[in-house]
Scaffold this motif. Sequence first.
Motif, mmCIF file in Angstrom:
data_model
loop_
_atom_site.group_PDB
_atom_site.id
_atom_site.type_symbol
_atom_site.label_atom_id
_atom_site.label_comp_id
_atom_site.label_asym_id
_atom_site.label_seq_id
_atom_site.Cartn_x
_atom_site.Cartn_y
_atom_site.Cartn_z
ATOM 1 N N ILE A 189 -102.970 2.700 -66.175
ATOM 2 C CA ILE A 189 -102.139 1.959 -67.274
ATOM 3 C C ILE A 189 -100.677 2.475 -67.042
ATOM 4 O O ILE A 189 -99.803 1.596 -67.407
ATOM 5 C CB ILE A 189 -102.754 2.371 -68.270
ATOM 6 C CG1 ILE A 189 -104.140 1.575 -68.612
ATOM 7 C CG2 ILE A 189 -101.898 1.992 -69.733
ATOM 8 C CD1 ILE A 189 -104.816 2.070 -70.035
ATOM 9 N N ALA A 190 -100.239 3.783 -66.839
ATOM 10 C CA ALA A 190 -98.923 4.255 -66.657
ATOM 11 C C ALA A 190 -98.225 3.577 -65.582
ATOM 12 O O ALA A 190 -97.154 3.397 -65.750
ATOM 13 C CB ALA A 190 -99.090 5.775 -66.731
ATOM 14 N N ARG A 191 -98.996 3.430 -64.593
ATOM 15 C CA ARG A 191 -98.192 2.787 -63.408
ATOM 16 C C ARG A 191 -98.035 1.356 -63.738
ATOM 17 O O ARG A 191 -97.116 0.733 -63.206
ATOM 18 C CB ARG A 191 -99.196 2.889 -62.148
ATOM 19 C CG ARG A 191 -99.120 4.240 -61.417
ATOM 20 C CD ARG A 191 -97.773 4.238 -60.776
ATOM 21 N NE ARG A 191 -97.353 5.675 -60.348
ATOM 22 C CZ ARG A 191 -96.425 6.281 -61.039
ATOM 23 N NH1 ARG A 191 -95.583 5.689 -61.820
ATOM 24 N NH2 ARG A 191 -96.203 7.730 -60.656
ATOM 25 N N GLU A 199 -89.780 7.120 -60.762
ATOM 26 C CA GLU A 199 -89.123 6.947 -62.033
ATOM 27 C C GLU A 199 -90.029 7.437 -63.164
ATOM 28 O O GLU A 199 -89.461 7.584 -64.384
ATOM 29 C CB GLU A 199 -88.942 5.343 -62.373
ATOM 30 C CG GLU A 199 -87.768 4.790 -61.281
ATOM 31 C CD GLU A 199 -87.591 3.532 -61.290
ATOM 32 O OE1 GLU A 199 -87.842 2.740 -62.152
ATOM 33 O OE2 GLU A 199 -86.512 2.977 -60.555
ATOM 34 N N LEU A 200 -91.288 7.529 -63.006
ATOM 35 C CA LEU A 200 -92.222 7.878 -63.835
ATOM 36 C C LEU A 200 -93.230 8.855 -63.066
ATOM 37 O O LEU A 200 -93.888 8.314 -62.201
ATOM 38 C CB LEU A 200 -93.073 6.918 -64.783
ATOM 39 C CG LEU A 200 -94.048 7.408 -65.737
ATOM 40 C CD1 LEU A 200 -93.444 8.324 -66.862
ATOM 41 C CD2 LEU A 200 -95.062 6.193 -66.167
ATOM 42 N N ILE A 201 -93.085 10.015 -63.472
ATOM 43 C CA ILE A 201 -93.888 11.138 -62.786
ATOM 44 C C ILE A 201 -95.042 11.414 -63.293
ATOM 45 O O ILE A 201 -95.060 11.781 -64.699
ATOM 46 C CB ILE A 201 -92.841 12.523 -62.367
ATOM 47 C CG1 ILE A 201 -91.614 12.087 -62.078
ATOM 48 C CG2 ILE A 201 -93.846 13.290 -61.643
ATOM 49 C CD1 ILE A 201 -91.698 11.427 -60.549
ATOM 50 N N ILE A 202 -96.296 11.273 -62.738
ATOM 51 C CA ILE A 202 -97.242 11.463 -63.226
ATOM 52 C C ILE A 202 -98.160 12.636 -62.919
ATOM 53 O O ILE A 202 -98.386 12.811 -61.647
ATOM 54 C CB ILE A 202 -98.340 10.145 -63.379
ATOM 55 C CG1 ILE A 202 -97.648 9.107 -64.162
ATOM 56 C CG2 ILE A 202 -99.863 10.411 -64.026
ATOM 57 C CD1 ILE A 202 -98.483 7.701 -63.750
ATOM 58 N N PHE A 203 -98.600 13.753 -63.788
ATOM 59 C CA PHE A 203 -99.576 14.540 -63.338
ATOM 60 C C PHE A 203 -101.068 14.460 -64.051
ATOM 61 O O PHE A 203 -100.986 14.069 -65.356
ATOM 62 C CB PHE A 203 -99.315 16.037 -63.757
ATOM 63 C CG PHE A 203 -100.475 17.057 -63.837
ATOM 64 C CD1 PHE A 203 -100.493 17.772 -62.133
ATOM 65 C CD2 PHE A 203 -101.716 17.292 -64.570
ATOM 66 C CE1 PHE A 203 -101.712 18.761 -62.334
ATOM 67 C CE2 PHE A 203 -102.626 18.246 -64.265
ATOM 68 C CZ PHE A 203 -102.528 18.898 -63.211
ATOM 69 N N ALA A 204 -102.126 14.194 -63.492
ATOM 70 C CA ALA A 204 -103.463 13.789 -64.124
ATOM 71 C C ALA A 204 -104.656 14.771 -63.377
ATOM 72 O O ALA A 204 -104.615 15.153 -62.360
ATOM 73 C CB ALA A 204 -103.870 12.375 -63.871
ATOM 74 N N GLY A 205 -105.434 15.275 -64.492
ATOM 75 C CA GLY A 205 -106.816 16.040 -64.063
ATOM 76 C C GLY A 205 -106.749 17.373 -64.935
ATOM 77 O O GLY A 205 -105.893 17.645 -65.652
ATOM 78 N N ALA A 206 -107.903 17.786 -64.768
ATOM 79 C CA ALA A 206 -108.426 19.191 -65.245
ATOM 80 C C ALA A 206 -109.336 19.757 -64.165
ATOM 81 O O ALA A 206 -109.271 19.676 -62.947
ATOM 82 C CB ALA A 206 -108.902 18.946 -66.608
ATOM 83 N N CYS A 207 -110.167 20.698 -64.811
ATOM 84 C CA CYS A 207 -110.994 21.567 -63.913
ATOM 85 C C CYS A 207 -111.794 20.781 -62.889
ATOM 86 O O CYS A 207 -112.390 19.738 -63.543
ATOM 87 C CB CYS A 207 -111.785 22.540 -64.390
ATOM 88 S SG CYS A 207 -110.969 24.100 -65.034
ATOM 89 N N GLN A 208 -112.008 20.918 -61.673
ATOM 90 C CA GLN A 208 -113.056 20.152 -60.887
ATOM 91 C C GLN A 208 -112.618 18.552 -60.803
ATOM 92 O O GLN A 208 -113.538 17.918 -60.358
ATOM 93 C CB GLN A 208 -114.169 20.424 -61.072
ATOM 94 C CG GLN A 208 -114.430 21.858 -61.148
ATOM 95 C CD GLN A 208 -115.904 22.244 -61.703
ATOM 96 O OE1 GLN A 208 -116.753 21.380 -61.744
ATOM 97 N NE2 GLN A 208 -116.210 23.731 -61.693
ATOM 98 N N SER A 209 -111.537 18.234 -61.127
ATOM 99 C CA SER A 209 -111.413 16.459 -61.369
ATOM 100 C C SER A 209 -111.387 15.867 -59.806
ATOM 101 O O SER A 209 -110.991 16.732 -58.898
ATOM 102 C CB SER A 209 -110.023 16.106 -62.104
ATOM 103 O OG SER A 209 -110.152 16.504 -63.181
ATOM 104 N N ALA A 217 -104.939 6.416 -57.940
ATOM 105 C CA ALA A 217 -104.655 5.461 -59.057
ATOM 106 C C ALA A 217 -103.170 5.585 -59.223
ATOM 107 O O ALA A 217 -102.759 4.481 -60.142
ATOM 108 C CB ALA A 217 -105.393 6.097 -60.137
ATOM 109 N N GLY A 218 -102.319 6.284 -58.636
ATOM 110 C CA GLY A 218 -100.981 6.385 -58.886
ATOM 111 C C GLY A 218 -100.372 7.657 -59.344
ATOM 112 O O GLY A 218 -99.019 7.839 -59.615
ATOM 113 N N ALA A 219 -101.152 8.805 -59.489
ATOM 114 C CA ALA A 219 -100.427 9.933 -59.925
ATOM 115 C C ALA A 219 -99.681 10.731 -58.603
ATOM 116 O O ALA A 219 -99.927 10.360 -57.503
ATOM 117 C CB ALA A 219 -101.728 10.946 -60.070
ATOM 118 N N ASN A 220 -98.588 11.375 -59.167
ATOM 119 C CA ASN A 220 -97.845 12.173 -58.168
ATOM 120 C C ASN A 220 -98.385 13.435 -58.058
ATOM 121 O O ASN A 220 -98.517 13.954 -56.593
ATOM 122 C CB ASN A 220 -96.420 12.468 -58.725
ATOM 123 C CG ASN A 220 -95.784 11.121 -59.169
ATOM 124 O OD1 ASN A 220 -95.901 10.117 -59.894
ATOM 125 N ND2 ASN A 220 -94.753 10.840 -58.142
#
Length: 286
Positions: A189-191, A199-209, A217-220
């Motif tokens: 959705i963010a992408r 232009e939009l930097i994305i961090f995604a995830g947590a433990c063991q993701s 999906a588009g995360a940096n």
Amino acid sequence: MKLVVGECVTRNSYQNDMLFRILEITNQTAMLAGEEMRLLADAPLDDLQVVSDTDKRKRRQQGKEKEDVSYRLFRQDAKLMKKRNEYAATSGYEADATFFELRGRVLHLDGDAFYLQRCTELYERFGVPVYGVHLDEKKMPDQIASLLDMVQPDIVVITGHDAYLHDRGERDDLRAYRHTKYFAECVRIARKHCSHRDELIIFAGACQSHFETLIKAGANFASSPDRINIHALDPVYIAAKVSRTSYMDAIKLWEVLRNTITGEGGVGGIETKGIMRLGMPLKESE
């Protein structure tokens, strides 16, 4: 001793290796959240050991020592960046540098209110502008579009709790992960909101993701390449590094990953440029 929500416990079946908080208790089973790690787990009540105040202080002190190492590394990098910025602002001439920095604004979505508070405090220590929102991981995809429109961030952090559940499938089966699919949907959705990864930097995830899914999906930057636990504050170190790095400079992956508490086994990413822009002259408020 009767166990209650909010109690700090460890799991006997895992050699009492991690400190957890009890989130809820249902039918003799407790839902647990890592005190330092972004891990969500469940366990039968008879497997839990209440942690004494002395042990709790000892474990938290050990965690603080790791956080302090990462903070010192970040501050060292920040000082070097400041010197480079002073040189760039004056084109190398010996002159008083009266520049100012426009640092990247962070939208931080977190599934844990306790972690969100800790992260917000660290952003403030780093001088990084942040808008934090506590949301259940499953509700994040429904809210992120409106939040992006409202906040107009340069950096988005999508995190909370996750876990790889061995009994639900193999490592590449997304159904075996508690919340990766929700994180991935947020990234997509963010992408759509901004397709350019610089232009939009994305961090995604947590433990063991599931790291690969989040990157595709588009995360940096994402967790977790080795499906290990990541520290509650790891997303902040990455977002702050991006926020304070010039848009003229590329993020050196090894530098940003070494500043995290978990390291490259827990967090990875792709080549990415910074967000910060210099301005001149600096005018003091009257």
